[in-house]
Design an enzyme around this catalytic site. Structure first.
Site, short mmCIF file in Angstrom:
data_model
loop_
_atom_site.label_atom_id
_atom_site.label_comp_id
_atom_site.label_asym_id
_atom_site.label_seq_id
_atom_site.Cartn_x
_atom_site.Cartn_y
_atom_site.Cartn_z
N GLU B 29 -5.03 -3.00 -0.14
CA GLU B 29 -5.23 -3.36 -1.55
C GLU B 29 -5.60 -4.84 -1.64
OE1 GLU B 29 -1.33 -2.22 -2.78
OE2 GLU B 29 -1.73 -0.11 -2.33
N LEU B 58 -5.40 2.21 -4.60
CA LEU B 58 -4.03 1.70 -4.60
C LEU B 58 -3.05 2.82 -4.28
CD1 LEU B 58 -2.62 -0.54 -7.47
CD2 LEU B 58 -1.21 0.94 -6.06
N ALA B 59 -2.82 3.04 -3.01
CA ALA B 59 -1.89 4.11 -2.61
C ALA B 59 -1.50 3.87 -1.15
CB ALA B 59 -2.54 5.48 -2.78
N GLU B 60 -0.23 3.52 -0.95
CA GLU B 60 0.19 3.11 0.39
C GLU B 60 0.20 4.26 1.39
OE1 GLU B 60 1.62 2.11 -2.43
OE2 GLU B 60 1.07 -0.01 -2.34
N GLN B 82 0.76 -4.38 0.83
CA GLN B 82 0.79 -5.65 0.08
C GLN B 82 2.17 -6.33 0.05
OE1 GLN B 82 -0.65 -5.62 -4.15
NE2 GLN B 82 -2.32 -6.69 -3.13
N PHE B 83 3.22 -5.53 -0.05
CA PHE B 83 4.59 -6.05 0.07
C PHE B 83 5.41 -5.01 0.81
CE2 PHE B 83 2.94 -8.35 -3.56
CZ PHE B 83 3.38 -9.65 -3.32
N PHE B 86 6.72 -1.84 -0.64
CA PHE B 86 5.78 -0.75 -0.90
C PHE B 86 5.65 0.20 0.30
CE2 PHE B 86 3.14 -3.87 -3.77
CZ PHE B 86 4.28 -4.15 -4.50
N MET B 88 7.89 1.87 1.31
CA MET B 88 8.70 3.04 0.94
C MET B 88 7.80 4.23 0.62
SD MET B 88 12.06 2.21 0.57
CE MET B 88 13.16 0.91 0.02
N HIS B 129 9.57 -6.76 -3.72
CA HIS B 129 8.57 -7.61 -3.06
C HIS B 129 9.20 -8.38 -1.90
CE1 HIS B 129 6.25 -6.70 -6.60
NE2 HIS B 129 5.25 -7.48 -6.25
#
Lengths: 373, 325
Positions: B29, B58-60, B82-83, B86, B88, B129
């Site tokens: 992302e 936008l989808a981990e 990104q963090f 995320f 998880m 974050h």
């Protein structure tokens, strides 16, 4: 095969208009064996028809013999494919050797058609590392996925990889069932492949049931095919009990994707005649004979058998001989599977990392000492 | 040699691997035109093009699933999550899929995937974050979990991670991104992924730490030096596997140990270090093992972060307690 003069489904039109054809399942022969679309039917030569029938008979025989082995306690997890022969073999017939296959656990028949062996299928069920020898032989297929949805996001990556590698006439396929369409990964996979306009064909084999949960509980959406629409992916429904229709739609989907038009979603309407798995699932706990009856009447073998018999291309004697021959092959495959070498935990440990870490190395030594006793 | 920040050192390392291996891909992302929300991939898309460095939806789970499919078709993915909070969303791709593939294929398939992800408290970010989630991941066989504590290691380790043929979770500390500078060599060099480093030599007590806590430990060492207390600081660098040999060598010398981490105390890295010492080298100690960790609670609201995170004062207090045992 002559079936390439005109496309059955205009995926381009569906994609550009997001119109409704996805709601009208494609069908060539109905459940009584009546040819309802003669123009499309005539695209198939006699040899094609016989070949497709043989594949369904093969899958049915595989199911029956595998259930026997399962009852004898000779297998582990097995997901019956009874009833889904037209859907699975129709799609498998449209695949090319260079295509990448991302199956789920009910897709062993397509996996075997793509280059795995029955022995490897049995080893997968029993739990032996040699079940994945097909990957080593270069068959472009991945593992029968257990975590439903994972195959969709991984396949999007393989489709993007195909595109980046510049491979022509190559596509990636993923399979899931009606339950799988509820997973977040289902949408993420379709949407990623669409965003990258990658050569991907997603199949949903809607067999009505996710173990005990019916299709209507999964979603209030009218069709599962329409789930592609939100990500710009044309979706279509096909009569998944009609192997001719399934094959033509799968072939069109492949043509569309390899031409650089982006992914396609195909929903085959089929039915799980048997239990979810061989491990104690009892459908009588959650569905009625009344519900099952009309689906058994749609048995994909019955209708093509009638068409072929009418054309004097098929008879019971021929089918019985084929079934006996296939079952002999499956019995041999089981014997071969049972002769697979004893597995060593030390070997598993060696493949945790490319270079064993010190702790893993210590465990390798420990297990090797145990194994040499 | 130039003095680089931690974040610039990582950018340098990524630039290096993109130059050296045409199969490497950076995606995630905002990593493309925007150069990442922290600018870690700044300039890389301009230099290497949108085929090599690109944004994704936008989808981990999609990002890491994509990585697996790309690896299977011959690519060497460097996805960014990104963090770390995320991740998880992508636990199956990491723990259920990529880390198992070498085992599944008896060594004949590699998953050369480097997942870069920022983490760490002290910058007052939004929820999920700053969490230190390494304790969740170190229990996954087949996955390496590493985290550099300084710019030199950051560049050398990111190059090693990308060159490694197994999946690596590469944790980048948010607070360190721009708070420190180091001499960082130009060009290619590597720092091993599975070796701890003696960040400071000492003889009276050992502090085992990683990431931002290494710097907190070094502050303690500086302070206690004035009292003639000699503190050895070990930077784990790799959280899985853990280089226990370096730890044992140190405590054989100091006979006292404090383990400091920013993550919660339950299970995980510090507990594993304590367990390894207890199992293999307990007789070297002449005092109990000291632990400094965040309490076993949810990572706090940003305004209360500094009250919750373990810092140099907490480490100093624990060191004095163990020294005076």
């Amino acid at each position: 095969m002559a079936a390439n003069s005109k496309h059955v489904v205009d995926f381009g039109h569906i994609k550009s208009t997001m119109s409704d054809p996805y709601k009208k399942p494609v069908q060539l022969i109905d459940e009584n064996g009546k040819i309802v679309n003669k123009e499309l039917f005539d695209r198939f030569s006699d040899d094609d028809l016989v070949n497709l029938m043989e594949k369904m008979v093969w899958e049915r025989a595989l199911h029956e013999q595998t259930m026997n082995f399962s009852r004898q306690g000779r297998l582990g997890f097995y997901a019956p494919t009874y009833g889904e022969e037209a859907s699975e073999m129709g799609i498998a017939h449209a695949m090319k050797k260079q295509d990448y296959l991302f199956p789920a656990y009910r897709d062993l028949p397509q996996l075997i058609q793509h280059g795995a062996t029955v022995k490897e299928g049995y080893l997968w069920s029993k739990g032996h590392y040699q079940c994945y020898d097909y990957v080593r032989r270069g068959v472009r297929a991945w593992i029968p996925q257990i975590i439903i949805g994972a195959q969709y996001v991984q396949m999007a990556g393989a489709a993007l990889g195909i595109k980046k590698n510049g491979e022509k006439d190559t596509v990636a396929y993923a399979f899931t069932g009606d339950g799988g369409t509820s997973q977040g990964d289902f949408y993420e996979g379709i949407n990623f492949a669409s965003s990258f306009q990658a050569p991907a064909v997603f199949f949903v084999q809607n067999n009505g049931w996710a173990i005990s949960v019916p299709r209507k509980t999964q979603t209030a959406a009218e069709t599962l095919a329409q789930k592609g629409v939100a990500s710009g992916v044309p979706g279509v429904q096909v009569d998944g009990m009609d192997i001719l229709a399934t094959y033509l739609v799968a072939k069109d989907a492949r043509d569309f994707a390899v031409a650089g038009n982006g992914p396609v979603l195909v929903e085959t309407l089929t039915y799980r005649f048997g239990a979810h798995s061989s491990a104690g699932d009892d459908p009588s706990r959650y569905r009625t004979k009344e519900e099952e009856k009309p689906w058994f009447d749609k048995d994909p073998l019955i209708r093509l058998r009638k068409v072929l018999t009418d054309k004097k291309l098929w008879d019971q004697d021929k089918e019985d001989k084929l079934v006996a021959q296939y079952k002999d092959e499956f019995k041999q495959a089981m014997k071969d599977a049972e002769a697979a070498p004893k597995q060593k935990v030390s070997d598993f440990l060696k493949h945790t990392f490319e270079v064993p870490t010190p702790d893993v190395a210590a465990d390798i030594e420990k297990f090797q000492a145990k194994e040499s006793k | 040699m130039a003095k680089l920040t931690y974040i610039k050192a990582i950018t340098d390392g990524l630039d290096q691997v993109l130059q050296e291996d045409p199969k490497t891909l950076i995606f995630g992302e905002d990593v493309g035109k925007n150069g990442g929300v922290f600018r870690t991939t700044q300039g890389l898309q301009d230099k290497f093009g949108t085929d090599r460095v690109f944004d994704t939806p936008l989808a981990e789970s999609g990002i890491l699933g994509l990585s697996i499919g790309l690896a299977l078709t011959g690519w060497r993915p460097i996805p960014e999550i990104q963090f770390m909070g995320f991740t998880m969303e992508a636990v199956d791709s990491i723990g259920g899929q990529m880390s198992r593939n070498r085992f599944r294929m008896s060594g004949d398939v590699s998953m050369p995937i480097t997942i870069r992800t920022p983490f760490g408290g002290g910058t007052h970010t939004a929820e999920l974050h700053g969490d230190s989630l390494e304790n969740m991941f170190v229990g996954i066989p087949g996955l390496r979990v590493v985290t550099p504590a300084n710019p030199y290691d950051a560049k050398g380790m990111v190059i090693s991670a990308v060159e490694n043929n197994d999946p690596v979770l590469f944790m980048e500390n948010l607070k360190l991104y721009r708070s420190m500078k180091d001499e960082v060599p130009e060009g290619h060099y590597t720092v091993p992924l599975d070796k701890a480093k003696v960040a400071r030599e000492g003889s009276d007590i050992t502090i085992v730490a990683y990431s931002a806590e290494v710097n907190e430990a070094l502050k303690v060492a500086d302070k206690l030096e004035k009292e003639n207390i000699s503190v050895e600081v070990i930077d784990l660098r790799s959280l899985s596997p853990i280089d226990t040999a370096t730890i044992f060598a140190s405590i054989d010398k100091t006979h006292k140990v404090v383990i400091a981490q920013e993550a919660q105390k339950m299970a995980g890295v510090g507990a594993q270090v304590a367990s390894a010492i207890a199992e293999n080298d307990i007789m070297s100690l002449d005092a109990p093992i000291g632990r400094v960790a965040a309490p076993d609670s949810i990572f706090p609201f940003a305004m209360a972060e500094n009250d919750w995170l373990p810092n140099a004062d907490d480490i100093e207090a624990k060191v004095r307690e163990i020294l005076n045992y």
